[in-house]
Scaffold this motif. Structure first.
Motif, PDB file in Angstrom:
ATOM      1  N   ALA A 168       7.256 -14.893 -12.619  1.00 19.12           N
ATOM      2  CA  ALA A 168       5.812 -14.587 -13.005  1.00 19.12           C
ATOM      3  C   ALA A 168       5.332 -14.638 -11.342  1.00 19.12           C
ATOM      4  CB  ALA A 168       5.187 -15.828 -13.608  1.00 19.12           C
ATOM      5  N   GLY A 169       4.148 -13.664 -11.157  1.00 22.01           N
ATOM      6  CA  GLY A 169       3.481 -13.906 -10.016  1.00 22.01           C
ATOM      7  C   GLY A 169       2.953 -12.176  -9.860  1.00 22.01           C
ATOM      8  N   ILE A 170       2.082 -12.079  -8.822  1.00 22.33           N
ATOM      9  CA  ILE A 170       1.728 -10.738  -8.470  1.00 22.33           C
ATOM     10  C   ILE A 170       3.002  -9.948  -7.850  1.00 22.33           C
ATOM     11  CG2 ILE A 170       1.072 -11.433  -6.048  1.00 22.33           C
ATOM     12  CD1 ILE A 170      -1.302  -9.527  -6.521  1.00 22.33           C
ATOM     13  N   PRO A 171       3.258  -8.756  -8.509  1.00 26.17           N
ATOM     14  CA  PRO A 171       4.409  -7.775  -7.895  1.00 26.17           C
ATOM     15  C   PRO A 171       4.083  -7.115  -6.565  1.00 26.17           C
ATOM     16  CG  PRO A 171       3.064  -6.814  -9.723  1.00 26.17           C
ATOM     17  CD  PRO A 171       2.500  -8.276  -9.659  1.00 26.17           C
ATOM     18  N   LEU A 172       5.003  -6.869  -5.886  1.00 23.93           N
ATOM     19  CA  LEU A 172       4.610  -6.166  -4.407  1.00 23.93           C
ATOM     20  C   LEU A 172       3.907  -4.937  -4.613  1.00 23.93           C
ATOM     21  CD1 LEU A 172       8.174  -6.445  -2.737  1.00 23.93           C
ATOM     22  CD2 LEU A 172       6.007  -6.977  -1.970  1.00 23.93           C
ATOM     23  N   PRO A 173       4.065  -3.979  -5.738  1.00 28.23           N
ATOM     24  CA  PRO A 173       3.093  -2.832  -5.785  1.00 28.23           C
ATOM     25  C   PRO A 173       1.645  -3.123  -5.871  1.00 28.23           C
ATOM     26  CG  PRO A 173       5.016  -2.544  -6.971  1.00 28.23           C
ATOM     27  CD  PRO A 173       5.179  -3.859  -6.732  1.00 28.23           C
ATOM     28  N   LEU A 175       0.291  -5.871  -4.737  1.00 29.47           N
ATOM     29  CA  LEU A 175      -0.272  -6.437  -3.495  1.00 29.47           C
ATOM     30  C   LEU A 175      -0.291  -5.336  -2.508  1.00 29.47           C
ATOM     31  CD1 LEU A 175      -0.751  -9.273  -2.503  1.00 29.47           C
ATOM     32  CD2 LEU A 175       1.439  -9.293  -1.573  1.00 29.47           C
ATOM     33  N   ILE A 176       0.414  -4.356  -2.288  1.00 28.75           N
ATOM     34  CA  ILE A 176       0.251  -3.268  -1.652  1.00 28.75           C
ATOM     35  C   ILE A 176      -0.855  -2.384  -1.626  1.00 28.75           C
ATOM     36  CG2 ILE A 176       1.109  -0.894  -1.087  1.00 28.75           C
ATOM     37  CD1 ILE A 176       3.858  -1.763  -1.614  1.00 28.75           C
ATOM     38  N   PHE A 179      -3.672  -4.835  -0.316  1.00 25.35           N
ATOM     39  CA  PHE A 179      -3.668  -4.573   1.128  1.00 25.35           C
ATOM     40  C   PHE A 179      -4.455  -3.579   1.868  1.00 25.35           C
ATOM     41  CE2 PHE A 179      -1.914  -3.531   5.228  1.00 25.35           C
ATOM     42  CZ  PHE A 179      -1.789  -4.687   5.790  1.00 25.35           C
ATOM     43  N   ALA A 180      -4.203  -2.267   0.847  1.00 25.29           N
ATOM     44  CA  ALA A 180      -4.950  -0.942   1.204  1.00 25.29           C
ATOM     45  C   ALA A 180      -6.570  -1.329   1.299  1.00 25.29           C
ATOM     46  CB  ALA A 180      -4.374  -0.045   0.588  1.00 25.29           C
ATOM     47  N   THR A 181      -6.673  -1.883   0.255  1.00 23.97           N
ATOM     48  CA  THR A 181      -8.223  -2.187  -0.177  1.00 23.97           C
ATOM     49  C   THR A 181      -8.985  -3.073   1.073  1.00 23.97           C
ATOM     50  OG1 THR A 181      -7.889  -1.872  -2.433  1.00 23.97           O
ATOM     51  CG2 THR A 181      -9.920  -2.714  -1.749  1.00 23.97           C
ATOM     52  N   ARG A 182      -8.110  -3.941   1.389  1.00 21.76           N
ATOM     53  CA  ARG A 182      -8.813  -4.973   2.202  1.00 21.76           C
ATOM     54  C   ARG A 182      -8.753  -4.381   3.801  1.00 21.76           C
ATOM     55  NH1 ARG A 182      -8.123 -10.494   0.957  1.00 21.76           N
ATOM     56  NH2 ARG A 182      -8.888 -10.934  -1.012  1.00 21.76           N
ATOM     57  N   LYS A 183      -7.747  -3.521   4.059  1.00 24.13           N
ATOM     58  CA  LYS A 183      -7.624  -3.216   5.248  1.00 24.13           C
ATOM     59  C   LYS A 183      -8.267  -1.736   5.723  1.00 24.13           C
ATOM     60  CE  LYS A 183      -5.444  -6.866   6.816  1.00 24.13           C
ATOM     61  NZ  LYS A 183      -5.868  -7.661   7.879  1.00 24.13           N
ATOM     62  N   LYS A 184      -8.803  -1.128   4.705  1.00 30.32           N
ATOM     63  CA  LYS A 184      -9.312   0.234   4.768  1.00 30.32           C
ATOM     64  C   LYS A 184     -10.456   0.365   5.849  1.00 30.32           C
ATOM     65  CE  LYS A 184     -12.737   0.220   1.271  1.00 30.32           C
ATOM     66  NZ  LYS A 184     -13.333   0.870  -0.189  1.00 30.32           N
ATOM     67  N   ASP A 185     -11.344  -0.666   6.305  1.00 32.18           N
ATOM     68  CA  ASP A 185     -12.325  -0.714   7.349  1.00 32.18           C
ATOM     69  C   ASP A 185     -11.925  -1.379   8.696  1.00 32.18           C
ATOM     70  OD1 ASP A 185     -13.915   0.701   5.485  1.00 32.18           O
ATOM     71  OD2 ASP A 185     -14.578  -1.364   4.593  1.00 32.18           O
ATOM     72  N   LEU A 253       1.830  -8.443   4.231  1.00 37.12           N
ATOM     73  CA  LEU A 253       1.652  -8.274   2.734  1.00 37.12           C
ATOM     74  C   LEU A 253       1.755 -10.147   2.398  1.00 37.12           C
ATOM     75  CD1 LEU A 253       4.065  -5.697   1.220  1.00 37.12           C
ATOM     76  CD2 LEU A 253       1.439  -5.700   1.330  1.00 37.12           C
ATOM     77  N   PHE A 254       2.589 -10.747   3.161  1.00 36.05           N
ATOM     78  CA  PHE A 254       2.838 -12.142   3.154  1.00 36.05           C
ATOM     79  C   PHE A 254       1.348 -12.703   3.805  1.00 36.05           C
ATOM     80  CE2 PHE A 254       6.872 -10.874   3.253  1.00 36.05           C
ATOM     81  CZ  PHE A 254       7.675 -11.538   1.917  1.00 36.05           C
ATOM     82  N   GLU A 255       0.945 -12.431   4.662  1.00 33.20           N
ATOM     83  CA  GLU A 255      -0.500 -13.026   4.836  1.00 33.20           C
ATOM     84  C   GLU A 255      -1.653 -12.796   4.120  1.00 33.20           C
ATOM     85  OE1 GLU A 255      -0.915 -11.013   8.867  1.00 33.20           O
ATOM     86  OE2 GLU A 255       0.232 -12.339   9.969  1.00 33.20           O
ATOM     87  N   LEU A 256      -1.595 -11.724   3.382  1.00 31.10           N
ATOM     88  CA  LEU A 256      -2.666 -11.500   2.440  1.00 31.10           C
ATOM     89  C   LEU A 256      -2.353 -12.323   1.135  1.00 31.10           C
ATOM     90  CD1 LEU A 256      -5.033  -9.920   1.267  1.00 31.10           C
ATOM     91  CD2 LEU A 256      -3.226  -8.148   0.512  1.00 31.10           C
ATOM     92  N   ALA A 257      -0.930 -12.307   0.767  1.00 27.99           N
ATOM     93  CA  ALA A 257      -0.566 -13.352  -0.236  1.00 27.99           C
ATOM     94  C   ALA A 257      -1.210 -14.663  -0.081  1.00 27.99           C
ATOM     95  CB  ALA A 257       0.918 -13.245  -0.661  1.00 27.99           C
ATOM     96  N   LYS A 258      -0.949 -15.281   1.191  1.00 26.25           N
ATOM     97  CA  LYS A 258      -1.412 -16.529   1.620  1.00 26.25           C
ATOM     98  C   LYS A 258      -2.780 -16.961   1.519  1.00 26.25           C
ATOM     99  CE  LYS A 258      -1.161 -19.881   5.399  1.00 26.25           C
ATOM    100  NZ  LYS A 258      -0.453 -20.012   6.722  1.00 26.25           N
TER     101      LYS A 258
END
Length: 530
Positions: A168-173, A175-176, A179-185, A253-258
């Motif tokens: 169980a947990g957030i899958p990679l797709p 999280l990707i 990540f794109a949403t967080r980093k778009k700007d 991705l790991f930094e975002l997960a953290k």
């Protein structure tokens, strides 16, 4: 009942379930889109569809629509599936031809054991686990109490339930996408595009390795990352490329997960510490791979009036001169606006900035205002700026951005071709070499590093320069820095070819307008057809 099915991949990568059967003596075929490009998922769905056909004794005629068929596979229990697998034949047909068959002979114990193992593997897979969990939840909803496997339950059933809970947990797709949403700007469009590609490659690799398209990031181990690195190196990628181009986006991705509370705050990321590329190695590679400055002979060749003045495009004429006298990156210069050319305390200056929505800078240090070199003014640069006011707000109004918002793609290619024509074929000598040439010239003429960094737009990471001192004024740079950009060239002959430049600008703007109209008409037709 024995049913033959085929899994076929279309040219677009989507897998289809193909089943042939007879109806009233006529041979027919049924194709069902499996709605996936993942071969693991395609195989699982095909096994389920075939098992459903056998269990329901349909003979494969299957008049249901695709949605109903894919929905029915969830209603089969494990006993029905295992019985179905005993008589199942799977033939996989890749796009380039050739068949891969999986068959079971009910009279051969070895075949039966092999297919039962396939059944066990299926229940350990993503779809099998999901189905089993749904069954348990359904039973719990009816009885009001947990329905745990009893002593007579198969080992695969108990394992499937346990494994579903573990992963169980957030899958990679997911999280990707996050990540794109967080980093778009915060990331340049091109950088974000490259990050996403490399992150997706890792996600697909993990999906195949774990037999799960939605494997959670918190279950990824250091061994997984190590094996991924080995595969990239075996494909011929360099240590530098693997670390900077692949591991860095994955680490993101790991930094975002953290930061999102999805990774243990005390745990080390599995991408850390592989030591592919040390600081010492990075320094050596940077020195080896950095762009070379133009020699004095190169500059005489590039700015030879007989060849240089034959160029008709405004960018062909002005960009190399601006690059030499500002040290600017080609992307910075191509996106200049008319109002970026201004007077500050009676000094004509160029403001390299990202204040307009169409402008982007590589680093914060790239934002700067520097004086226009007197030689550029003598050549007619301010006259050119005045002429361009009639067309639009851009200094080079006919340029259009590429998919990443970069205006320099075509000018960069044109300058590369110009160097080829001149016989300057060293791959380390490109437009960016003007930047190296300017910086090196200032250094050799005694300009301190901190001042060079301000003029060129480089980071200068010292506490003194960042905290305890202010930048030089534009007037200071004009008096003390600009004169040091001195080259023994026939610049007096390179006078702004006004008539040719204006004619070329009008022609290119007409082509740009025609292209935009055609593009708009095409988009409108596509919209009307929906």
């Amino acid at each position: 009942m024995k049913i033959a099915c085929r899994i076929q991949q279309s040219r677009h990568g989507v897998y289809y379930y193909r089943h042939q059967f007879s109806a009233l003596g006529i041979r027919k075929e049924r194709r069902i889109s499996l709605q996936t490009k993942n071969p693991v998922i395609a195989k699982e769905k095909s096994l389920l569809i075939s098992a459903m056909m056998i269990a329901n004794k349909t003979g494969g005629r299957m008049h249901d629509n695709e949605r109903d068929i894919l929905k029915k596979i969830e209603l089969l229990n494990q006993k029905e599936l295992e019985e179905a697998f005993r008589n199942l034949e799977i033939v996989i047909t890749p796009p380039n031809g050739g068949n891969i068959s999986i068959k079971a002979d009910p009279n051969n114990p070895a075949d039966i054991q092999a297919m039962l193992q396939a059944s066990k593997d299926f229940w350990a897979s993503e779809i099998g686990q999901s189905m089993k969990l749904n069954m348990v939840q359904s039973e719990h909803a009816v009885s009001g109490s947990p329905s745990l496997p009893n002593e007579n339950s198969s080992l695969t059933t108990r394992t499937a339930i346990a494994e579903t809970q573990v992963v169980a947990g957030i899958p990679l797709p997911d999280l990707i996408e996050k990540f794109a949403t967080r980093k778009k700007d915060t990331l340049a469009p091109k950088t974000l595009y490259e990050y996403r590609n490399h992150q997706q490659l890792f996600s697909d690799w993990i999906a195949a390795r774990k037999n799960s398209p939605h494997f959670p990031i918190k279950q990824i181990t250091r061994q997984d990352v190590s094996d991924f690195i080995d595969e990239l190196l075996q494909k011929g990628l360099s240590n530098q490329t693997v670390q900077l181009k692949y591991l860095s986006p994955i680490t993101g991705l790991f930094e975002l997960a953290k930061n999102s509370g999805l990774w243990d705050a005390e745990a080390t990321f599995p991408t850390y510490g592989h030591k592919l590329f040390t600081k010492a190695t990075a320094k050596k590679v940077k020195e080896k791979n950095s762009w070379k400055p133009f020699t004095a002979e190169d500059l005489r060749t590039v700015f030879n009036p007989s060849t240089y003045l034959s160029q008709q495009n405004p960018t062909d004429f002005w960009l190399p001169l601006l690059g030499l006298y500002t040290g600017g990156r080609i992307g910075e210069l191509c996106q200049l606006l008319i109002h970026d050319i201004k007077q500050i305390d009676d000094v004509w200056a160029i403001s390299i900035t990202d204040e307009d929505e169409c402008q982007r800078l590589k680093t914060p240090a790239a934002k700067r205002t520097i004086p226009i070199h007197p030689n550029l003014i003598k050549m007619g640069f301010l006259d050119f700026v005045e002429d361009m006011k009639a067309f639009s707000g851009m200094l080079f109004p006919y340029l259009t951005p590429n998919r990443f918002g970069n205006f320099s793609e075509t000018p960069s290619e044109r300058f590369g071709k110009y160097l080829d024509v001149l016989g300057i074929s060293d791959p380390k000598k490109v437009f960016h070499s003007f930047r190296s040439t300017s910086n090196n010239t200032l250094k050799q003429n005694g300009i301190p590093e901190e001042t060079r960094c301000q003029f060129i737009g480089h980071e200068h990471e010292t506490t003194n320069s960042k905290v305890y001192s202010s930048e030089h004024s534009v007037a200071y740079l004009l008096e003390h820095v600009a004169p040091k950009l001195s080259f023994e060239l026939a610049f007096s002959e390179l006078i702004y070819p006004r008539e040719n430049i204006l004619k070329s600008t009008k022609q290119k703007l007409a082509l740009k307008e025609k292209h935009l109209k055609n593009k708009s008409a095409k988009e409108q037709r596509n919209q009307n057809s929906k």
